[in-house]
Design an enzyme around this catalytic site. Structure first.
Site, mmCIF file in Angstrom:
data_model
loop_
_atom_site.group_PDB
_atom_site.id
_atom_site.type_symbol
_atom_site.label_atom_id
_atom_site.label_comp_id
_atom_site.label_asym_id
_atom_site.label_seq_id
_atom_site.Cartn_x
_atom_site.Cartn_y
_atom_site.Cartn_z
ATOM 1 C CE LYS A 181 -10.559 -1.270 -6.488
ATOM 2 N NZ LYS A 181 -9.755 -2.211 -5.706
ATOM 3 C CE1 TYR A 234 -11.548 2.185 -5.585
ATOM 4 C CE2 TYR A 234 -13.852 1.766 -6.076
ATOM 5 C CZ TYR A 234 -12.719 1.494 -5.333
ATOM 6 O OH TYR A 234 -12.753 0.534 -4.354
ATOM 7 N NE ARG A 264 1.753 3.942 -3.718
ATOM 8 C CZ ARG A 264 0.812 4.799 -4.096
ATOM 9 N NH1 ARG A 264 0.912 5.385 -5.270
ATOM 10 N NH2 ARG A 264 -0.209 5.063 -3.312
ATOM 11 C CG ASP A 317 4.101 2.014 -7.953
ATOM 12 O OD1 ASP A 317 3.058 1.359 -8.192
ATOM 13 O OD2 ASP A 317 4.273 3.174 -8.355
ATOM 14 C CG ASN A 360 -5.821 -4.772 0.253
ATOM 15 O OD1 ASN A 360 -7.027 -4.608 0.429
ATOM 16 N ND2 ASN A 360 -4.896 -4.008 0.838
#
Ligand code: NDP
Length: 342
Positions: A188, A184, A67, A92, A119
């Site tokens: 994930k 998180y 970004r 983004d 990533n």
């Protein structure tokens, strides 16, 4: 030889045979990266930049997306100083239109996408008491919707090209829930599920998908993470953990392992021995792991008043302990991997 011994010999021979066949199949899937069009989201710093340096040395045609335009430009200059050319595109990935434009631009510039490396990531650390819906939405946008957007956009070009490779950088947090990392880990886990499920469906198109679940890597990223609650204490434990030599891996070594997994089209890569052991422990002894996590939670900083609802960056959360001698390895990685503010 009695019956038991015969069975043991036959089982060993089968195991060795299976291992040899698997090895043969793996080397048959190997690709060279020279001249391949590779897109790395989150390529402006940390792991993404390290992967770019390694793939650049192998002659890949790189496109980096993130970004922050200025940080991307610094990454481009870092690569140029190593005689590696890279295109940079501001994007983004959580915004579907921007992710589609990224893929369109790369296909227009390079003719195709051979390798897509999802990533891009954000780290948000703090107790559940301070995590808001927005934190979960941001994490999902970056770690789940972002990779889904780029995969859906890139797969038609890969199919037209007769195949491709997709690498999704999930995390050990995408295999095991860890306290103070709820948004998180939840996002994930979603990425791990997405990656593992599309792998089966895309194999028929010769698109090999690799799910990567690293333990802690010394990329230098804690400074650019976001911390809630007692933010200085949260930053301190996180940055010190990130610097422990035996529990973490050097970012360049991790990048090389990831590139090899992609080269051979491996289904999954778990990086670091602590992460591998944690995955096994969680599968075999889930109650013990749950108990361990609740004990770890007791040791982590307590929630605070409503001031803790505000997220502060690592840079805004420095303490007497971090940076300090205890975080030397992280500080060094931050300086090397474009993690410093300018
Ligand atoms: P960094 O914070 O150093 O790098 C993250 C990169 O992602 C930056 O380039 C950032 O640039 C980019 N990014 C973040 N959000 C977006 C977005 N919405 N769209 C596009 N780009 C975005 O982290 P690391 O290098 O340490 O981590 C890389 C990956 O590895 C992440 O997915 C992380 O979760 C994962 N991982 C890291 C571990 C570690 O110990 N470091 C352990 C396990 C997994 P910008 O902000 O300008 O967009």
């Amino acid at each position: 030889m009695n019956n038991k011994q015969q069975t043991a010999v036959a089982a060993s021979a089968l195991a060795v045979g299976a291992a040899l066949i698997a090895r043969r199949l793996r080397s048959g899937r190997a690709i060279r990266f020279h001249n391949r069009s590779v897109v790395i989201t989150g390529g402006s710093r940390g792991l993404g930049l390290l992967i770019a340096r390694e793939l650049g040395r192998e002659g890949a045609r790189l496109t980096l997306a993130a970004r922050d335009r200025a940080e991307l430009e610094r990454a481009r200059q870092d690569l140029a100083s190593r005689s590696i050319e890279a295109s940079i595109i501001t994007c983004d990935v959580g915004d579907r239109g921007q992710a589609e434009r990224l893929v369109d631009e790369v296909v227009t510039q390079r003719g195709t996408i051979d390798v897509l490396i999802n990533n891009a990531g954000i780290i948000q650390v703090g107790p559940l008491e301070h995590m808001k819906l927005r934190d979960f939405q941001d994490a999902m946008a970056t770690h789940f919707w972002g990779p889904l957007h780029t995969i859906l956009a890139a797969v038609p070009a890969m199919r037209r090209n007769g195949g491709g490779r997709i690498v999704n950088i999930s995390s050990i947090g995408g295999k095991i829930g860890v306290p103070h990392l709820a948004p998180y880990c939840a996002s994930k886990f979603a990425l791990t599920g997405l990656s593992d499920s599309v792998r089966g469906e895309l194999a028929k198109d010769n698109i090999l998908v690799t799910t990567v679940c690293p333990g802690m890597m010394r990329t230098g990223s804690p400074f650019n993470g976001w911390f809630k609650g007692r933010h200085r204490d949260e930053f301190t434990w996180f940055a010190i953990s990130d610097s422990l030599p035996l529990a973490t891996i050097d970012g360049t070594r991790a990048a090389r392992q990831i590139i090899d997994a992609c080269r051979y089209g491996d289904a999954e890569l778990v990086i670091t021995w602590p992460a591998k052991l944690a995955v096994i422990a969680n599968a075999v002894l889930p109650e013990a792991v749950a108990l361990g996590m609740s004990i770890a939670n007791q040791l982590l900083p307590r929630p605070t008043n409503e001031s803790g609802d505000q997220a502060r960056s690592g840079w805004q959360s420095l303490s007497d302990w971090a940076p300090s001698k205890l975080t030397t390895l992280t500080d060094r990685a931050a300086a090397q991997n474009n993690e410093l503010p300018h």
